[in-house]
Motif scaffolding. Sequence first.
Motif, PDB file in Angstrom:
ATOM      1  N   ILE A  59       0.872  -1.079  -0.239  1.00 27.85           N
ATOM      2  CA  ILE A  59      -0.019   0.034  -0.037  1.00 27.85           C
ATOM      3  C   ILE A  59       0.913   1.062   0.041  1.00 27.85           C
ATOM      4  O   ILE A  59       1.650   1.448   0.843  1.00 27.85           O
ATOM      5  CB  ILE A  59      -0.987   0.041   1.290  1.00 27.85           C
ATOM      6  N   ARG A  60       0.791   2.132  -0.920  1.00 24.61           N
ATOM      7  CA  ARG A  60       1.635   3.272  -1.210  1.00 24.61           C
ATOM      8  C   ARG A  60       0.775   4.561  -0.567  1.00 24.61           C
ATOM      9  O   ARG A  60      -0.363   4.755  -1.025  1.00 24.61           O
ATOM     10  CB  ARG A  60       2.049   3.467  -2.599  1.00 24.61           C
ATOM     11  N   THR A 112       7.918  13.671  10.209  1.00 27.64           N
ATOM     12  CA  THR A 112       7.648  13.681  11.598  1.00 27.64           C
ATOM     13  C   THR A 112       7.906  12.178  12.375  1.00 27.64           C
ATOM     14  O   THR A 112       7.875  12.131  13.501  1.00 27.64           O
ATOM     15  CB  THR A 112       6.273  14.038  12.228  1.00 27.64           C
ATOM     16  N   GLY A 113       7.743  11.130  11.467  1.00 29.99           N
ATOM     17  CA  GLY A 113       7.788   9.707  11.933  1.00 29.99           C
ATOM     18  C   GLY A 113       6.295   9.084  12.409  1.00 29.99           C
ATOM     19  O   GLY A 113       6.206   7.999  12.546  1.00 29.99           O
ATOM     20  N   ILE A 114       5.445  10.003  12.083  1.00 30.40           N
ATOM     21  CA  ILE A 114       4.087   9.648  12.524  1.00 30.40           C
ATOM     22  C   ILE A 114       3.471   8.361  11.470  1.00 30.40           C
ATOM     23  O   ILE A 114       3.085   7.404  12.215  1.00 30.40           O
ATOM     24  CB  ILE A 114       2.987  10.601  12.703  1.00 30.40           C
ATOM     25  N   LEU A 115       3.778   8.458   9.942  1.00 36.51           N
ATOM     26  CA  LEU A 115       3.550   7.376   9.215  1.00 36.51           C
ATOM     27  C   LEU A 115       4.331   6.097   9.955  1.00 36.51           C
ATOM     28  O   LEU A 115       3.569   5.055   9.641  1.00 36.51           O
ATOM     29  CB  LEU A 115       3.835   7.817   8.032  1.00 36.51           C
ATOM     30  N   ARG A 116       5.457   6.029   9.955  1.00 37.12           N
ATOM     31  CA  ARG A 116       6.040   5.015  10.594  1.00 37.12           C
ATOM     32  C   ARG A 116       5.465   4.378  11.834  1.00 37.12           C
ATOM     33  O   ARG A 116       5.374   3.175  11.912  1.00 37.12           O
ATOM     34  CB  ARG A 116       7.496   5.783  10.825  1.00 37.12           C
ATOM     35  N   THR A 117       5.133   5.209  12.843  1.00 35.86           N
ATOM     36  CA  THR A 117       4.647   4.591  13.777  1.00 35.86           C
ATOM     37  C   THR A 117       3.268   3.986  13.856  1.00 35.86           C
ATOM     38  O   THR A 117       2.793   2.747  14.062  1.00 35.86           O
ATOM     39  CB  THR A 117       4.417   5.721  15.182  1.00 35.86           C
ATOM     40  N   LEU A 118       2.406   4.806  12.990  1.00 34.06           N
ATOM     41  CA  LEU A 118       0.926   4.294  12.790  1.00 34.06           C
ATOM     42  C   LEU A 118       1.069   2.929  11.703  1.00 34.06           C
ATOM     43  O   LEU A 118       0.246   1.851  11.963  1.00 34.06           O
ATOM     44  CB  LEU A 118       0.331   5.162  11.791  1.00 34.06           C
ATOM     45  N   SER A 148       3.075  -4.607   3.114  1.00 33.10           N
ATOM     46  CA  SER A 148       4.125  -3.719   3.114  1.00 33.10           C
ATOM     47  C   SER A 148       3.576  -2.233   2.733  1.00 33.10           C
ATOM     48  O   SER A 148       2.512  -2.219   2.116  1.00 33.10           O
ATOM     49  CB  SER A 148       5.319  -4.000   2.063  1.00 33.10           C
ATOM     50  N   ILE A 149       4.020  -1.473   3.353  1.00 30.90           N
ATOM     51  CA  ILE A 149       3.209   0.097   3.378  1.00 30.90           C
ATOM     52  C   ILE A 149       4.641   1.028   3.185  1.00 30.90           C
ATOM     53  O   ILE A 149       5.568   0.885   3.565  1.00 30.90           O
ATOM     54  CB  ILE A 149       2.605   0.362   4.625  1.00 30.90           C
ATOM     55  N   THR A 150       4.416   1.858   2.167  1.00 30.66           N
ATOM     56  CA  THR A 150       5.515   2.874   1.660  1.00 30.66           C
ATOM     57  C   THR A 150       4.936   4.136   1.733  1.00 30.66           C
ATOM     58  O   THR A 150       3.830   4.368   1.652  1.00 30.66           O
ATOM     59  CB  THR A 150       5.997   2.519   0.065  1.00 30.66           C
ATOM     60  N   TRP A 151       5.823   5.114   2.004  1.00 34.31           N
ATOM     61  CA  TRP A 151       5.517   6.389   1.988  1.00 34.31           C
ATOM     62  C   TRP A 151       6.296   7.149   0.823  1.00 34.31           C
ATOM     63  O   TRP A 151       7.355   7.118   0.810  1.00 34.31           O
ATOM     64  CB  TRP A 151       6.035   7.253   3.283  1.00 34.31           C
ATOM     65  N   ILE A 152       5.470   7.797  -0.016  1.00 35.23           N
ATOM     66  CA  ILE A 152       5.957   8.339  -1.085  1.00 35.23           C
ATOM     67  C   ILE A 152       5.837  10.088  -0.812  1.00 35.23           C
ATOM     68  O   ILE A 152       4.721  10.428  -1.013  1.00 35.23           O
ATOM     69  CB  ILE A 152       5.519   7.985  -2.469  1.00 35.23           C
TER      70      ILE A 152
END
Length: 323
Positions: free
Chosen positions: A43-44, A53-59, A75-79
């Motif tokens: 999921i992208r 901020t790191g909040i996406l990593r934590t969630l 897997s989840i990626t942040w673009i």
Amino acid sequence: SDPRFAKTYPSALLYREATASNLITITPLETYTGAGVPGGPTIRIGNGGAGYTGILRTLSGTYLSQRPLSDVRLSITWIPNHSRHSLIALLGGLVDIALTYEPDNEDLAMRERWARRVGGVFNDHFVIAGPVADPAKLARSRNDTHRLNEADAALRSLVHAGQAGKALWHSRGDGSATFTKERELFATAGVDGVTRTANWLHTHPLTPYAALERANKEGAYLLTDRATFLTAQQHDVIGGLRVFVEGGQKLLNPCAAMVRSDASAETVRFAAWLCGDEARNIVKVYGKDWAWRKALFTMGEQQDFTDEERLASVRTVSAKAKL
């Protein structure tokens, strides 16, 4: 927003804002992977400031940790793209969830029926920050508004100081939600005509985090968001900046989760989780264990911070000194 993109994915969104660049990032900056059987989906997430901020990593980590080991590995990626480009990436199928801060553009996407808003994730908040020395006297303007709101008074003081060669303003000029809000604030203050050709206004199309670093280096004022400001303070990279203006409906910066109308069930499930109670309980305390002991975001109907939670009364000090 390239014309070739518009032929394949026609939308009025592509023509709404002239930007410094029409290039969209498609490379993930971070990837979060859970346990389970290899070969599962990805999921992208498209988002700008919150990712830093790191909040996406934590969630994402919390969500992935709850999946059964017998499931296929997700897997989840942040673009990283700003809001408008994240929505355009969603339009083109380059991301699966867009976490964006532009209700008008989100409404447009829904009217065109290619996307839907799953719900609100959190509220960020715009702030006007600048050098601790405050050559434009924005701190003084807060106490002497003469029927103007704080943002109007501050920006008028900034213009006077800029014209006198005493202050510098940094603009991202990139079509982001921050740049759109900046233009709106200058217009409301009645100084937008002055700023269009001002030699004290410098344009740097950077990420929110990098924009703060550059403003700190060059002693400039800028519009930024509370979450990124506190993150950069936690990293001890903007010791020369402080917040002067914050709070109120005008500076509210709500983040919504958008998905395509044809989104997969897995994508919709994760987006709904991001808008649910468990995620909100994580977000509402995020940052309170940092050096400044202040939350980065508000939730739902809480559209502002209390006086005790605000930043404008705090003079910047090293995060290391507070640990």
